[in-house]
Scaffold this motif. Structure first.
Motif, PDB file in Angstrom:
ATOM      1  N   GLU A  99     -13.319 -70.079 -18.413  1.00 27.37           N
ATOM      2  CA  GLU A  99     -14.610 -69.568 -17.913  1.00 27.37           C
ATOM      3  C   GLU A  99     -15.536 -69.254 -19.071  1.00 27.37           C
ATOM      4  O   GLU A  99     -15.066 -68.925 -20.169  1.00 27.37           O
ATOM      5  N   TYR A 146     -14.804 -59.903 -18.041  1.00 29.94           N
ATOM      6  CA  TYR A 146     -16.241 -60.204 -18.160  1.00 29.94           C
ATOM      7  C   TYR A 146     -16.745 -60.992 -16.958  1.00 29.94           C
ATOM      8  O   TYR A 146     -17.926 -61.258 -16.836  1.00 29.94           O
ATOM      9  N   LEU A 147     -15.828 -61.401 -16.063  1.00 31.85           N
ATOM     10  CA  LEU A 147     -16.217 -62.188 -14.886  1.00 31.85           C
ATOM     11  C   LEU A 147     -16.555 -61.258 -13.723  1.00 31.85           C
ATOM     12  O   LEU A 147     -16.279 -60.061 -13.767  1.00 31.85           O
ATOM     13  N   SER A 148     -17.109 -61.844 -12.646  1.00 35.84           N
ATOM     14  CA  SER A 148     -17.396 -61.048 -11.441  1.00 35.84           C
ATOM     15  C   SER A 148     -16.066 -60.602 -10.822  1.00 35.84           C
ATOM     16  O   SER A 148     -15.044 -61.286 -10.964  1.00 35.84           O
ATOM     17  N   PRO A 149     -16.076 -59.465 -10.098  1.00 38.39           N
ATOM     18  CA  PRO A 149     -14.844 -59.024  -9.424  1.00 38.39           C
ATOM     19  C   PRO A 149     -14.269 -60.096  -8.503  1.00 38.39           C
ATOM     20  O   PRO A 149     -13.059 -60.279  -8.419  1.00 38.39           O
ATOM     21  N   LEU A 150     -15.187 -60.866  -7.857  1.00 38.76           N
ATOM     22  CA  LEU A 150     -14.742 -61.921  -6.949  1.00 38.76           C
ATOM     23  C   LEU A 150     -13.916 -62.958  -7.714  1.00 38.76           C
ATOM     24  O   LEU A 150     -12.791 -63.280  -7.338  1.00 38.76           O
ATOM     25  N   LYS A 151     -14.478 -63.437  -8.848  1.00 40.71           N
ATOM     26  CA  LYS A 151     -13.784 -64.462  -9.638  1.00 40.71           C
ATOM     27  C   LYS A 151     -12.482 -63.901 -10.192  1.00 40.71           C
ATOM     28  O   LYS A 151     -11.431 -64.545 -10.123  1.00 40.71           O
ATOM     29  N   ARG A 152     -12.552 -62.668 -10.701  1.00 40.85           N
ATOM     30  CA  ARG A 152     -11.354 -62.064 -11.317  1.00 40.85           C
ATOM     31  C   ARG A 152     -10.235 -61.937 -10.278  1.00 40.85           C
ATOM     32  O   ARG A 152      -9.087 -62.288 -10.537  1.00 40.85           O
TER      33      ARG A 152
END
Ligand SMILES: O=C(O)C[C@@H](Cc1ccccc1)C(=O)SCC(=O)c1ccccc1
Ligand SMILES: [Zn+2]
Length: 170
Positions: A99, A146-152
């Motif tokens: 990512e 560092y990613l969105s909570p959704l992606k994480r």
């Protein structure tokens, strides 16, 4: 010898690494084992946290021929030029996911080498990115943070499923 790399979301990856007090043969063996593990993975960097050793030790080798190992003990990074740089990152503790992460483009790193001697260097490009990625590991931080909570959470669920599958086959 080859070490086992912890995988997200293993809570031990969130441990804060302690400074190395004495650069002795035990530390040099850990460094050699980390380099062997990194080359075998393969990867271009490895922090001691990732192999469940909670001391401030980082190895990096971004060379083509895998013959330019860098060792940073008790590393400190200072910003030389705050320009942001975005690069696609991977992580040996988050296998199979790549990512974009934005970091500082130009840093100075102060550390101690495998002989216990203090040194400093400047870094830009992939080396600067890798150094910041490894120092995050020593502070219990992962690039998925560092990613969105959704992606994480998507990455977390996929890896948890994979770990369960592997546990069953074991
Ligand atoms: O998890 C780690 O610290 C290792 C990580 C380091 C890193 C890679 C890319 C950007 C920032 C930090 C890796 O080495 S992931 C594997 C990888 O990127 C790679 C593997 C083989 C050849 C080249 C790159
Ligand atoms: Zn990593």
């Amino acid at each position: 010898s080859k070490l086992t790399i912890l995988e997200f979301p293993d809570a031990r990856l969130r441990t804060e690494a302690k400074p190395v007090t004495n650069v002795d043969d035990e530390i040099r063996t850990i460094i050699d084992d980390m380099l062997e593990t990194m080359y075998e993975a393969p990867g271009i960097g490895l922090a001691a946290t990732q192999v469940n050793i909670h001391q401030q030790i980082v190895v990096i080798d971004i060379s083509e021929d895998k013959n330019e190992p860098l060792v940073f003990i008790n590393p400190k990074v200072t910003v030389l030029n705050g320009d942001p740089e975005t690069m696609q990152e991977g992580c040996l503790s988050v296998p199979g996911f790549y990512e974009d992460v934005t970091r500082i483009a130009h840093v100075k790193i102060e550390a101690v080498d495998r002989q216990g001697k203090a040194f400093e260097m400047e870094a830009t490009g992939l080396l600067a990115v890798c150094i910041q990625h490894e120092l995050d590991h020593l502070n219990g931080k992962l690039f998925v943070d560092y990613l969105s909570p959704l992606k994480r959470n998507r990455i977390k669920s996929k890896l948890e499923k994979e770990h369960k599958r592997q546990a069953k086959r074991a």
